[in-house]
Design an enzyme around this catalytic site. Structure first.
Site, PDB file in Angstrom:
ATOM      1  N   LYS A 110       0.837  -1.193   0.000  1.00 25.13           N
ATOM      2  CA  LYS A 110       0.000   0.000   0.000  1.00 25.13           C
ATOM      3  C   LYS A 110       0.876   1.249   0.000  1.00 25.13           C
ATOM      4  O   LYS A 110       1.872   1.317   0.711  1.00 25.13           O
ATOM      5  CB  LYS A 110      -0.918  -0.001   1.227  1.00 25.13           C
ATOM      6  CG  LYS A 110      -1.983  -1.098   1.175  1.00 25.13           C
ATOM      7  CD  LYS A 110      -2.912  -1.018   2.369  1.00 25.13           C
ATOM      8  CE  LYS A 110      -4.006  -2.072   2.280  1.00 25.13           C
ATOM      9  NZ  LYS A 110      -4.896  -2.030   3.455  1.00 25.13           N
ATOM     10  N   HIS A 169       2.313  -4.341   7.522  1.00 29.18           N
ATOM     11  CA  HIS A 169       1.412  -3.508   8.317  1.00 29.18           C
ATOM     12  C   HIS A 169       2.158  -2.277   8.822  1.00 29.18           C
ATOM     13  O   HIS A 169       3.261  -2.388   9.350  1.00 29.18           O
ATOM     14  CB  HIS A 169       0.870  -4.281   9.525  1.00 29.18           C
ATOM     15  CG  HIS A 169      -0.150  -5.305   9.171  1.00 29.18           C
ATOM     16  ND1 HIS A 169      -0.490  -6.344  10.009  1.00 29.18           N
ATOM     17  CD2 HIS A 169      -0.932  -5.458   8.073  1.00 29.18           C
ATOM     18  CE1 HIS A 169      -1.414  -7.083   9.438  1.00 29.18           C
ATOM     19  NE2 HIS A 169      -1.695  -6.569   8.263  1.00 29.18           N
ATOM     20  N   HIS A 190      -7.363 -13.529   0.782  1.00 28.55           N
ATOM     21  CA  HIS A 190      -6.957 -12.832   2.009  1.00 28.55           C
ATOM     22  C   HIS A 190      -6.899 -13.792   3.196  1.00 28.55           C
ATOM     23  O   HIS A 190      -6.116 -13.591   4.128  1.00 28.55           O
ATOM     24  CB  HIS A 190      -7.912 -11.683   2.299  1.00 28.55           C
ATOM     25  CG  HIS A 190      -7.282 -10.571   3.078  1.00 28.55           C
ATOM     26  ND1 HIS A 190      -6.319  -9.741   2.544  1.00 28.55           N
ATOM     27  CD2 HIS A 190      -7.448 -10.163   4.358  1.00 28.55           C
ATOM     28  CE1 HIS A 190      -5.933  -8.861   3.457  1.00 28.55           C
ATOM     29  NE2 HIS A 190      -6.595  -9.103   4.565  1.00 28.55           N
ATOM     30  N   ARG A 211      -3.553 -15.178   3.502  1.00 28.21           N
ATOM     31  CA  ARG A 211      -2.676 -14.220   4.203  1.00 28.21           C
ATOM     32  C   ARG A 211      -2.830 -14.391   5.715  1.00 28.21           C
ATOM     33  O   ARG A 211      -1.842 -14.410   6.455  1.00 28.21           O
ATOM     34  CB  ARG A 211      -3.054 -12.806   3.765  1.00 28.21           C
ATOM     35  CG  ARG A 211      -2.301 -11.655   4.425  1.00 28.21           C
ATOM     36  CD  ARG A 211      -2.663 -10.380   3.675  1.00 28.21           C
ATOM     37  NE  ARG A 211      -2.363  -9.160   4.401  1.00 28.21           N
ATOM     38  CZ  ARG A 211      -1.187  -8.544   4.401  1.00 28.21           C
ATOM     39  NH1 ARG A 211      -0.167  -9.076   3.747  1.00 28.21           N
ATOM     40  NH2 ARG A 211      -1.007  -7.420   5.059  1.00 28.21           N
TER      41      ARG A 211
END
Length: 304
Positions: free
Chosen positions: A179, A276, A250, A253
């Site tokens: 991200k 994160h 996901h 993950r």
């Protein structure tokens, strides 16, 4: 709806369309939430909810509305959404100087219930990884994708975006852009390396449509696989494993992170591997492993 209240809401909804380029679904959702608030005022307070009444509403009125929603059985997510609609409405009224009061200033949004992530047990993940037919190019690709998911815990968007220069199978790592285009180095296990090697030797060259294509994972047309394509592929194998499982890319993950934690990995290491920004995002996995630890304790301790 009261004409004065209706005119204020109409102005607000027009601003959403014009300035925020909101979709029709979003505008309709705001309209429904604001209409529900008006009906509440009419039924429970007998207020006209015109411009003057909106001006004198207090945070006690908002709290009464939230209590009404709670009694009506709305979950925290729905209540939070309705509260967000009221906040946006009042900010608009304040900004346009239509009213000076904002009764939501002292109102906090309800904390959403933390949902424990879905994940597969170790035996289940082994069964899932063994499902692709590695005698076909697509089967080789699917095995490589599933192994990469489980070995790295990357997001589906990160997997789809992988290019050949980002992976180094000799050294056993890949460079991932997460991200905000944030770069991180993620190691690959021996099983993932072997699956990727097999795919690159015997699968990808067969699938490749044009030579000027660096995408690691290709679809049956020989171009970069899409997020939807990855989801459908994972769902196909999950159905073969068990129809009752609700597992998505996901979830793989989550499986990666949970298995690391269960085997003693440091939380900060897991945070780095997952990409994160906040430790709080990673801490959900401590809840999973704590429940697992309690289960083992109850089964094994003689006085549990």
């Amino acid at each position: 709806m009261n004409s004065s209240y209706d005119s204020l809401v109409d102005l607000f909804l027009k601003s959403l369309r014009a300035e925020k380029n909101a979709s029709q679904n979003t505008v309709s959702a705001y309209a429904n939430d604001l209409n529900q608030f008006f009906i509440f005022l009419q039924e429970h307070y007998r207020k006209k909810a015109d411009g003057i009444e909106l001006e004198v509403l207090s945070h006690y009125d908002i709290r009464s509305f939230l209590a009404y929603l709670h009694r009506a059985g709305y979950n925290k997510s729905s209540v939070a959404r309705k509260l967000a609609a009221l906040r946006k409405f009042y900010r608009f009224l304040n900004k346009e100087k239509l009213i000076a009061n904002n009764p939501l200033f002292f109102i906090n949004s309800p904390k959403k219930d933390k949902k424990l992530p879905r994940y597969l047990e170790e035996k289940q993940i082994e069964q899932l990884l063994a499902l692709p037919d590695c005698s076909t190019p697509l089967g080789l690709r699917d095995r490589a994708m599933l192994e990469t998911f489980y070995a790295s815990g990357i997001r589906v968007s990160e997997l789809v975006g992988l290019d050949l220069p980002q992976i180094n199978l000799d050294l056993g790592y890949m460079v991932v852009y997460g991200k905000g285009a944030k770069e991180r180095v993620v190691p690959l296990g021996s099983f993932a390396i072997e699956a990727l090697q097999n795919y690159l030797r015997r699968g990808r060259p067969v699938l490749l449509a044009t030579q000027n294509n660096d995408a690691l994972f290709l679809n049956y047309k020989g171009v970069r696989i899409s997020v939807r394509g990855v989801r459908l592929t994972v769902e196909k194998y999950v159905r073969r494993l068990a129809d009752s499982l609700k597992i998505s890319p996901h979830s793989l993950r989550h499986t990666f992170a949970t298995h690391l934690m269960e085997r003693g990995a440091d939380l900060r290491v897991v945070q780095e591997l997952l990409g994160h920004v906040s430790m709080a995002t990673t801490q959900v996995y401590t809840h999973v492993t704590t429940s697992k630890m309690k289960e083992v304790y109850d089964k094994t301790h003689p006085r549990a």
